[in-house]
Enzyme design. Sequence first.
Site, mmCIF file in Angstrom:
data_model
loop_
_atom_site.group_PDB
_atom_site.id
_atom_site.type_symbol
_atom_site.label_atom_id
_atom_site.label_comp_id
_atom_site.label_asym_id
_atom_site.label_seq_id
_atom_site.Cartn_x
_atom_site.Cartn_y
_atom_site.Cartn_z
ATOM 1 N N ASP A 45 -9.013 -5.746 -5.434
ATOM 2 C CA ASP A 45 -8.593 -4.417 -5.012
ATOM 3 C C ASP A 45 -8.341 -3.604 -6.270
ATOM 4 O O ASP A 45 -7.832 -4.120 -7.267
ATOM 5 C CB ASP A 45 -7.322 -4.516 -4.167
ATOM 6 C CG ASP A 45 -6.877 -3.183 -3.598
ATOM 7 O OD1 ASP A 45 -7.734 -2.298 -3.451
ATOM 8 O OD2 ASP A 45 -5.682 -3.031 -3.309
ATOM 9 N N HIS B 108 -6.667 -6.268 -0.789
ATOM 10 C CA HIS B 108 -5.546 -5.362 -0.557
ATOM 11 C C HIS B 108 -4.362 -6.064 0.095
ATOM 12 O O HIS B 108 -3.213 -5.785 -0.232
ATOM 13 C CB HIS B 108 -6.024 -4.205 0.327
ATOM 14 C CG HIS B 108 -5.147 -3.006 0.283
ATOM 15 N ND1 HIS B 108 -4.960 -2.250 -0.851
ATOM 16 C CD2 HIS B 108 -4.385 -2.409 1.245
ATOM 17 C CE1 HIS B 108 -4.144 -1.244 -0.594
ATOM 18 N NE2 HIS B 108 -3.774 -1.329 0.673
ATOM 19 N N SER C 55 0.840 -1.188 0.000
ATOM 20 C CA SER C 55 0.000 0.000 0.000
ATOM 21 C C SER C 55 0.883 1.249 0.000
ATOM 22 O O SER C 55 1.724 1.412 -0.884
ATOM 23 C CB SER C 55 -0.948 -0.048 1.210
ATOM 24 O OG SER C 55 -1.947 0.929 1.114
#
Length: 460
Positions: free
Chosen positions: A384, A436, A185
Amino acid sequence: MKCFIPLKLVSILPLFIHTLFLTANVFAIPAPRQDSSTSSKYDIVSSNLCDANVKQYSGYIQVSPSTHMFFWFFEARHNPKTAPLTLWLTGGPGCSSLNGLFVEVGPCKTENNGSSTITNPESWTEVSNVLFLDQPSGVGFSYSDDVYNVTSSEQASADMYKFLQLFFQRFPQYSKLDFHIFGESYGGRFATSLGKYIIDSNNKYENGKNEKTKINLKSVGLGNALINFLIQWKSLTDFMANNSYVSINETIINQMIDAWPACEKATTKCNQEKLANVCLRAVDVCAGSNTSYASYYSNTGLSQYDVRAPVESMTSVLSPDYVNYITKPDVLQEIGANSKIKYLVCSGRVGLNLYPELPLDFSSELEFLLENGIGALIYHGDADWICLEMALNLNWKCKSKFSSAPMKEWSVDGTSAGQVKCADNLSFVTIYNSGHEAPADQSKAAFDMFTKWISNIKIE
């Protein structure tokens, strides 16, 4: 002015952005802190928690007179003397890398509400020495004795580089190993920024201007990473319209399309001027109000990190079972963590400090690494929305070669695990049936990908 981020937009911003207020003071994005101090302090222990069959070290390395960075290191289960060293960085910004340890790729996971641990047979420590680092200061168990706020990824990289130098001084047996940085991320930004910092420092080393240990950087791994805010946020509408899991109301998609030009304009201005108040304005326009571009996604009732899940599932991201385990007094003592530090999976203060750089484009740092021969593995879960367009937009010597490379199926033990697109030192991997935190959802596939990547074996 202050910009309010409604709680219902929790699922819209990168993993951590669960904060409420943004302070929009005018200041330029700062350079790294210059610390001339040569003092260092090691407060390190060795336990047999999580995996009693490997050497492990945890505790603090003091990177400045007031800043103490917490880490947990595990040797590889096989051939640790020759296996590579991998640094894991969770994103947020402001989230603890211990989440990556216990929830995704570490040697153990917690069970029974965190009362005990079980072995993770698909841990990345099977094939690599792995170092989990809580950073910047104020994240997880890391702390500063005074008020020290990291406000840019470049500044965080300076601290991480100092940490690595001190780590290698304390454990020189790992200093010559192949080195990989994996960031998830927002951690993808940390990874690319640190990678560039290492290459620049290594060049000084080769020119006789740097007495530091040369770090044998081989690659960066970017998991569902936010690198180019403009391209990746725009792609959200395409993902909503074309994902293979759920059908999303066309009205919501059209509302986002209509709201996009204002977000695009504000983000472009942020990248041109690089001033905190301008960039915070971009965040506000893109996600801060009830009529902003990303706000409409919240009307779907779905998690932004996994389109298969309801938005309510986001609460488990910030309250995993492992927190109950690592905050037990005996465990705190075993791992050498400061018991006076209130452990949070994600730090609101650190996230706020880094908010101004959220809309900035970090593509140039990734391009720099590619041009300097550093491998880049970009991987994402197909539930995601972080997607391929960012990789295709990179300007580097093999851009056209990568663009024209076919997307091929990738199998693990005879079962389709995803798709792969690669050219030269860049690979893009889609992991099926994952969100994610892809290694948490598909640990076998992620382990196969990681093992092949660090072994320089084609992912197929």
